[in-house]
Each structure stands twice: as structure tokens, then as C-alpha cells.
Write a protein that holds these residues in place. Sequence first.
Motif, mmCIF file in Angstrom:
data_model
loop_
_atom_site.group_PDB
_atom_site.id
_atom_site.type_symbol
_atom_site.label_atom_id
_atom_site.label_comp_id
_atom_site.label_asym_id
_atom_site.label_seq_id
_atom_site.Cartn_x
_atom_site.Cartn_y
_atom_site.Cartn_z
ATOM 1 N N ALA A 97 0.815 -1.211 0.000
ATOM 2 C CA ALA A 97 0.000 0.000 0.000
ATOM 3 C C ALA A 97 0.849 1.260 0.000
ATOM 4 O O ALA A 97 0.467 2.282 -0.580
ATOM 5 C CB ALA A 97 -0.938 -0.011 1.210
ATOM 6 N N GLY A 98 2.021 1.203 0.629
ATOM 7 C CA GLY A 98 2.912 2.357 0.649
ATOM 8 C C GLY A 98 3.387 2.726 -0.749
ATOM 9 O O GLY A 98 3.498 3.914 -1.088
ATOM 10 N N TRP A 99 3.693 1.726 -1.556
ATOM 11 C CA TRP A 99 4.143 1.968 -2.944
ATOM 12 C C TRP A 99 3.038 2.658 -3.736
ATOM 13 O O TRP A 99 3.283 3.631 -4.441
ATOM 14 C CB TRP A 99 4.510 0.637 -3.583
ATOM 15 C CG TRP A 99 5.088 0.741 -4.968
ATOM 16 C CD1 TRP A 99 6.419 0.852 -5.295
ATOM 17 C CD2 TRP A 99 4.363 0.724 -6.217
ATOM 18 N NE1 TRP A 99 6.563 0.908 -6.663
ATOM 19 C CE2 TRP A 99 5.327 0.833 -7.258
ATOM 20 C CE3 TRP A 99 3.023 0.623 -6.547
ATOM 21 C CZ2 TRP A 99 4.966 0.845 -8.603
ATOM 22 C CZ3 TRP A 99 2.656 0.645 -7.891
ATOM 23 C CH2 TRP A 99 3.618 0.748 -8.902
ATOM 24 N N TRP A 100 1.810 2.156 -3.599
ATOM 25 C CA TRP A 100 0.688 2.762 -4.306
ATOM 26 C C TRP A 100 0.402 4.159 -3.783
ATOM 27 O O TRP A 100 0.025 5.059 -4.545
ATOM 28 C CB TRP A 100 -0.550 1.874 -4.180
ATOM 29 C CG TRP A 100 -0.453 0.606 -4.969
ATOM 30 C CD1 TRP A 100 -0.099 -0.630 -4.505
ATOM 31 C CD2 TRP A 100 -0.688 0.451 -6.374
ATOM 32 N NE1 TRP A 100 -0.099 -1.547 -5.523
ATOM 33 C CE2 TRP A 100 -0.468 -0.908 -6.691
ATOM 34 C CE3 TRP A 100 -1.068 1.321 -7.389
ATOM 35 C CZ2 TRP A 100 -0.617 -1.415 -7.965
ATOM 36 C CZ3 TRP A 100 -1.220 0.831 -8.677
ATOM 37 C CH2 TRP A 100 -0.990 -0.527 -8.958
ATOM 38 N N ALA A 101 0.561 4.366 -2.490
ATOM 39 C CA ALA A 101 0.314 5.678 -1.895
ATOM 40 C C ALA A 101 1.246 6.729 -2.485
ATOM 41 O O ALA A 101 0.837 7.868 -2.749
ATOM 42 C CB ALA A 101 0.490 5.604 -0.374
#
Length: 276
Positions: free
Chosen positions: A83-87
Motif C-alpha cells: 500500500a505504501g508503494w501505491w500511496a
Amino acid sequence: MVQLPEDRSLPTGFVRETPPGQPAVPKDAATVMLLRNGATGPEVFLQRRVKGMPFAGGMTVFPGGGVDQRDADASVAWSGPDAGWWAERFGCSPDAARALVCAAVRETFEESGVLLAGADRTTVVGDTSRYADARAALVSREVSLAKFLADEGLVVRADLLRPWANWVTPEREPRRYDTRFFLAALPEGQRADAVTTEAAEAYWATPKQVLEDFEQGRCYLLPPTRVTLSELAECGSLPTAFAAERTLDKILPKLVRRNDRWHAVLPGEPGFKEAK
């Protein structure tokens, strides 16, 4: 007089004539451009929405829809960029990014029957017809994506998605969406269908074919769909599309009225500063 892009004029009656006193807050949404190799090049899956729907009725669109609050459920089994990468790509919180990816997977399954999930990190389900009851339960909101995946022992294959763009509905519109566009390839063994009450028809076509239909008045496209199809047409192949380096700044069009038609004007274009 500023020359406006005719290919981004909006259908009569689509924009409300009285501007809002306070713009509506955009709701997070996700849409997915499904691609496959066709006889004459890459094809994209499209749906013509039922006329009379509150938003984009009669328009030809990609599968997608608003984020459900349950899409952010951290219990969803996950494979691929976290989720951090997408964020970072979408300029939002990790929780919002998780919800967007899950909404993309859920909406694609609900509206087309294509499921971007597998039994583990290396597999993707084949024929999805055995999940027909679960699909209906997702549509009716009887179950969440997290529960469906857990019951079936499946994980979200976030690595099958690519971030493409971020469009925001103009402030004049009463229904507004902050929509993230994703790219995905049709998994082997699966088929996209028209089993949804939101679409009058669904079909595969090359981006060039759809753009020609639009120019001839055979279909109606909103500006984000029109622009995205043009971008896909330039790619020429699935590998090129998936390898494309994308800038994901929010695109917030403005609207200007000219010759009894509303036109969408994009940031940086002539007339943008003067538009509403």
C-alpha cells in the motif's frame, strides 16, 4: 477567440447550467483499463452505461466505480507492491491506496467478471464462473471483498495492476469523483462479460476503433476516457503500455461554454485560466 478542443465537448444536458455554491467533495473511485491482444493490435474492454444513470449515463466507459469503505480492510490477502508503494504513486495515504487497489479489483470483477486474484502470489484464477454467486453478493454489498477472498482462499494480485492516471471531476458537477486509472491485462483463461445492470452493452475494441466511433458520433466519451484511449493508441502493444512511465498528477479539467456546448479544458491549455 481561444480555439477549444472539439473532441472534448460534452453532450447537451450533461452539465448543470447553474454553478454550485460550494463544490461537492470528490469521492475516491477506481477504474480499470483491461487490455488483451487482438487480431489487429491491443484491444480494450469497454461498456456503454445505461441511459438515465445518475453519473455518465449513456457514456462509453471502462469498468470502475466508487470506493467502498470496506475496501480498506487490512485483512485482505495481498500480493505485489504494498500500500505504501501505491500511496506514493497516487499521492494519498496507505489506507486510501489499499482501498483504491481493492476497489479496482472488486469493481472489475463486479462489472466484467474478470478477477485479478489467485490462490497464491504466482497464480491467477482461470474460469471465474464458479464465483457467480459471490459476484452477485459483492454487487449487492452482502459481502465485502475481504470476506469473499478469505472464503475462497484467494489473494489480491496487485502486481497485475499498473497506475496510469488520476482524473478529478470538474467542480461544476454535482457528482464528483477523484478517480485513479489502472491498467491490467486480461488473465489467461478468463473472459470479460456484460453481466451487469449498469451497462447496456460491453465489447472489446482497439483504442483507434473507439476513437473513430466517437468522431463519427457512434459513441459518447467523457474527456478522461477520450484522452486515455488516445494515450493507449500511441502505445501500440501491451508491453509498451505496461512499460510506460506515467506522471500521476491530479488532472482537474475546467469547463467553458461556447456555441451552446460545454467543453472540457485541461491544465496548460489555452483558455484554462478563463474557464469555470
